[in-house]
Design a protein around this motif. Structure first.
Motif, PDB file in Angstrom:
ATOM      1  N   MET A   1       0.820  -1.205   0.000  1.00 40.72           N
ATOM      2  CA  MET A   1       0.000   0.000   0.000  1.00 40.72           C
ATOM      3  C   MET A   1       0.863   1.268   0.000  1.00 40.72           C
ATOM      4  N   ILE A   2       1.954   1.238   0.777  1.00 43.41           N
ATOM      5  CA  ILE A   2       2.848   2.385   0.809  1.00 43.41           C
ATOM      6  C   ILE A   2       3.490   2.594  -0.559  1.00 43.41           C
ATOM      7  N   TRP A   3       3.935   1.473  -1.176  1.00 42.72           N
ATOM      8  CA  TRP A   3       4.554   1.579  -2.490  1.00 42.72           C
ATOM      9  C   TRP A   3       3.578   2.103  -3.524  1.00 42.72           C
ATOM     10  N   LEU A   4       2.355   1.661  -3.478  1.00 37.52           N
ATOM     11  CA  LEU A   4       1.344   2.134  -4.425  1.00 37.52           C
ATOM     12  C   LEU A   4       1.091   3.621  -4.248  1.00 37.52           C
ATOM     13  N   THR A   5       0.991   4.061  -3.000  1.00 35.05           N
ATOM     14  CA  THR A   5       0.764   5.484  -2.731  1.00 35.05           C
ATOM     15  C   THR A   5       1.926   6.314  -3.248  1.00 35.05           C
ATOM     16  N   TRP A   6       3.147   5.821  -3.034  1.00 39.99           N
ATOM     17  CA  TRP A   6       4.307   6.560  -3.508  1.00 39.99           C
ATOM     18  C   TRP A   6       4.295   6.668  -5.037  1.00 39.99           C
ATOM     19  N   ARG A   7       3.941   5.612  -5.715  1.00 44.20           N
ATOM     20  CA  ARG A   7       3.897   5.635  -7.176  1.00 44.20           C
ATOM     21  C   ARG A   7       2.878   6.649  -7.692  1.00 44.20           C
ATOM     22  N   GLN A   8       1.823   6.876  -6.929  1.00 34.81           N
ATOM     23  CA  GLN A   8       0.760   7.761  -7.397  1.00 34.81           C
ATOM     24  C   GLN A   8       1.168   9.231  -7.393  1.00 34.81           C
ATOM     25  N   PHE A   9       2.060   9.624  -6.484  1.00 30.24           N
ATOM     26  CA  PHE A   9       2.445  11.032  -6.509  1.00 30.24           C
ATOM     27  C   PHE A   9       3.967  11.215  -6.576  1.00 30.24           C
ATOM     28  N   ARG A  10       4.662  10.195  -7.121  1.00 26.06           N
ATOM     29  CA  ARG A  10       6.113  10.283  -7.192  1.00 26.06           C
ATOM     30  C   ARG A  10       6.564  11.354  -8.186  1.00 26.06           C
ATOM     31  N   THR A  11       5.778  11.602  -9.245  1.00 26.90           N
ATOM     32  CA  THR A  11       6.180  12.623 -10.213  1.00 26.90           C
ATOM     33  C   THR A  11       6.170  14.001  -9.573  1.00 26.90           C
ATOM     34  N   GLN A  12       5.055  14.330  -8.870  1.00 30.75           N
ATOM     35  CA  GLN A  12       4.988  15.618  -8.183  1.00 30.75           C
ATOM     36  C   GLN A  12       6.089  15.737  -7.140  1.00 30.75           C
ATOM     37  N   ALA A  13       6.344  14.631  -6.418  1.00 28.20           N
ATOM     38  CA  ALA A  13       7.382  14.655  -5.391  1.00 28.20           C
ATOM     39  C   ALA A  13       8.756  14.859  -6.007  1.00 28.20           C
ATOM     40  N   ALA A  14       9.008  14.196  -7.130  1.00 30.28           N
ATOM     41  CA  ALA A  14      10.308  14.332  -7.786  1.00 30.28           C
ATOM     42  C   ALA A  14      10.556  15.764  -8.235  1.00 30.28           C
ATOM     43  N   VAL A  15       9.528  16.397  -8.787  1.00 28.88           N
ATOM     44  CA  VAL A  15       9.668  17.793  -9.220  1.00 28.88           C
ATOM     45  C   VAL A  15       9.963  18.694  -8.034  1.00 28.88           C
ATOM     46  N   MET A  16       9.225  18.499  -6.948  1.00 23.67           N
ATOM     47  CA  MET A  16       9.408  19.330  -5.763  1.00 23.67           C
ATOM     48  C   MET A  16      10.794  19.151  -5.169  1.00 23.67           C
ATOM     49  N   PHE A  17      11.210  17.908  -4.957  1.00 27.16           N
ATOM     50  CA  PHE A  17      12.510  17.672  -4.336  1.00 27.16           C
ATOM     51  C   PHE A  17      13.654  18.096  -5.252  1.00 27.16           C
ATOM     52  N   ALA A  18      13.464  18.002  -6.558  1.00 30.63           N
ATOM     53  CA  ALA A  18      14.495  18.469  -7.484  1.00 30.63           C
ATOM     54  C   ALA A  18      14.660  19.979  -7.390  1.00 30.63           C
ATOM     55  N   GLY A  87     -12.739   6.377  -9.766  1.00 30.46           N
ATOM     56  CA  GLY A  87     -13.278   5.150  -9.199  1.00 30.46           C
ATOM     57  C   GLY A  87     -12.234   4.091  -8.895  1.00 30.46           C
ATOM     58  N   THR A  88     -10.935   4.423  -8.979  1.00 29.99           N
ATOM     59  CA  THR A  88      -9.893   3.429  -8.735  1.00 29.99           C
ATOM     60  C   THR A  88      -9.786   3.048  -7.257  1.00 29.99           C
ATOM     61  N   HIS A  89     -10.419   3.848  -6.375  1.00 30.30           N
ATOM     62  CA  HIS A  89     -10.359   3.498  -4.949  1.00 30.30           C
ATOM     63  C   HIS A  89     -11.066   2.166  -4.672  1.00 30.30           C
ATOM     64  N   TYR A  90     -12.042   1.824  -5.500  1.00 35.44           N
ATOM     65  CA  TYR A  90     -12.767   0.556  -5.295  1.00 35.44           C
ATOM     66  C   TYR A  90     -11.839  -0.649  -5.446  1.00 35.44           C
ATOM     67  N   LEU A  91     -10.826  -0.519  -6.314  1.00 31.08           N
ATOM     68  CA  LEU A  91      -9.906  -1.621  -6.534  1.00 31.08           C
ATOM     69  C   LEU A  91      -9.179  -1.982  -5.246  1.00 31.08           C
ATOM     70  N   ALA A  92      -8.718  -0.948  -4.525  1.00 32.62           N
ATOM     71  CA  ALA A  92      -8.011  -1.206  -3.260  1.00 32.62           C
ATOM     72  C   ALA A  92      -8.968  -1.724  -2.203  1.00 32.62           C
ATOM     73  N   TRP A  93     -10.148  -1.132  -2.123  1.00 35.34           N
ATOM     74  CA  TRP A  93     -11.096  -1.511  -1.080  1.00 35.34           C
ATOM     75  C   TRP A  93     -11.613  -2.945  -1.280  1.00 35.34           C
ATOM     76  N   ASN A  94     -11.656  -3.397  -2.525  1.00 31.69           N
ATOM     77  CA  ASN A  94     -12.139  -4.756  -2.799  1.00 31.69           C
ATOM     78  C   ASN A  94     -11.058  -5.818  -2.639  1.00 31.69           C
ATOM     79  N   GLN A  95      -9.842  -5.395  -2.281  1.00 30.09           N
ATOM     80  CA  GLN A  95      -8.759  -6.345  -2.088  1.00 30.09           C
ATOM     81  C   GLN A  95      -8.401  -6.496  -0.605  1.00 30.09           C
ATOM     82  N   ILE A  97      -8.260  -4.144   1.758  1.00 32.02           N
ATOM     83  CA  ILE A  97      -7.684  -2.972   2.433  1.00 32.02           C
ATOM     84  C   ILE A  97      -8.830  -2.099   2.934  1.00 32.02           C
ATOM     85  N   THR A  98      -8.858  -1.831   4.206  1.00 34.03           N
ATOM     86  CA  THR A  98      -9.944  -1.026   4.764  1.00 34.03           C
ATOM     87  C   THR A  98      -9.796   0.438   4.353  1.00 34.03           C
ATOM     88  N   ARG A  99     -10.905   1.141   4.413  1.00 36.09           N
ATOM     89  CA  ARG A  99     -10.871   2.560   4.063  1.00 36.09           C
ATOM     90  C   ARG A  99      -9.927   3.331   4.981  1.00 36.09           C
TER      91      ARG A  99
END
Length: 334
Positions: A1-18, A87-95, A97-99
């Motif tokens: 879950m942590i890795w997935l979250t990081w992948r979702q905003f890694r581009t914005q994070a990379a720009v900021m940290f750069a 609607g991609t949040h349903y994918l995580a919730w159906n596997q 992972i609690t809300r």
């Protein structure tokens, strides 16, 4: 879950940290020279700072002030809102992972990254600017640089930027949850955060720590500004590094009173512009009548006390907004 979250905003994070890394590298190259200049010139440093270093001073200031706002807009607002839109949040919730776990992971990782980015930017800028800050706090007269307690600079020094970033990030997440439209959430986050950043220095920060007061005589030797058509005066006593928060004029009895009408009459000339000698004479007459100026201010020594107080001020609402997000996603998101 942590890795997935990081992948979702890694581009914005990379720009900021750069961007933060590029700023820090530039400051690291030029900072030692500025420190050497301060050791040689002391408070006279402010008259010897080059135009390029002056540009860096203001660039660093603007970057640190902009980092939390950018984090709220580009990290916080889209992080959950975009998933709700698609609607991609349903994918995580159906596997399985609690809300709550899903949201807690996003908030935790995002807040940690936000505070790290803001903290690194503030650390680099505070280190580079410290010779100028010490010169100004030491009593150097300048209209170009600000004391650390000045509202323009305070939010770009110390630990406060990290609290601002955490608040902006969670604010963006909360607004994204409620609005559920990414662009609208981003715009609203910027407006709300900017409003808070304007309101706190004006109405809240001056009262976080008990201020000091001093009463100065109104004489030609004290720097005084005349405002509102000679209906109000503002004195600037020699209190190095202080932040003047309010003033009032006192009459001979020591009570608050407006500037007498005789002062405006004294300044009146047919040309409309009194001479410097006339202004000094009118001010001296006002002082002879027993008028004084009471100045309320935060002394330079209150810097860190105000830093920690404002950090708590922002982290409290950030935690409250995180709790609101948890409640909202469990009860209002279907």
């Amino acid at each position: 879950m942590i890795w997935l979250t990081w992948r979702q905003f890694r581009t914005q994070a990379a720009v900021m940290f750069a961007a933060v890394a590029a700023l820090a590298a530039t400051l690291a190259v030029t900072g030692p020279q500025l420190a050497d200049l301060y050791r040689a010139a002391g408070s006279g440093l402010v008259d010897q700072v080059s135009s390029s270093d002056q540009t860096l001073y203001y660039t660093g200031l603007l970057v640190v002030l902009a980092v939390p706002a950018a984090i709220g807009m580009f990290w916080g607002a889209p992080l959950v809102c975009r998933e709700l839109e698609t609607g991609t949040h349903y994918l995580a919730w159906n596997q399985g992972i609690t809300r709550t776990r899903w949201l807690a992971t996003k908030l935790g990782l995002g807040a940690a990254a936000s505070m790290t980015a803001a903290g690194l930017a503030a650390l680099a800028v505070s280190w580079w600017s410290s010779p100028i800050d010490r010169a100004v706090n030491g009593g150097a007269a300048t209209d170009t640089y600000f004391p650390r307690l000045d509202p323009v600079v305070f939010a770009a020094r110390g630990v406060v930027p990290m609290a601002h970033a955490a608040f902006a990030f969670v604010l963006g997440v909360a607004l994204g949850l409620v609005i559920r439209r990414t662009l609208a959430a981003m715009a609203t986050t910027l407006v709300v955060y900017a409003t808070v950043q304007l309101a706190v220095p004006m109405w809240v920060r001056p009262h976080l720590i008990a201020p000091d007061q001093t009463t100065v005589p109104i004489t030609a030797g004290i720097p005084i500004n005349i405002q509102e058509g000679a209906k109000q005066i503002v004195a600037h006593p020699e209190v190095p590094g202080a932040w003047e928060t309010s003033q009032q004029t006192l009459n001979a009895a020591g009570r608050p009173a407006p500037v007498p009408s005789s002062f405006a009459e004294c300044l009146h000339t047919e040309s409309g512009l009194p001479t410097a000698q006339q202004i000094d004479g009118c001010i001296a007459d006002l002082g002879a009548q027993g008028y004084q100026q009471q100045v309320t201010y935060q002394p330079a020594g209150n810097f860190w006390a105000l830093q920690w107080a404002e950090t708590a001020l922002y982290l409290g609402p950030a935690l409250a907004l995180a709790g609101f997000c948890a409640w909202w996603i469990r009860h209002r998101v279907t």
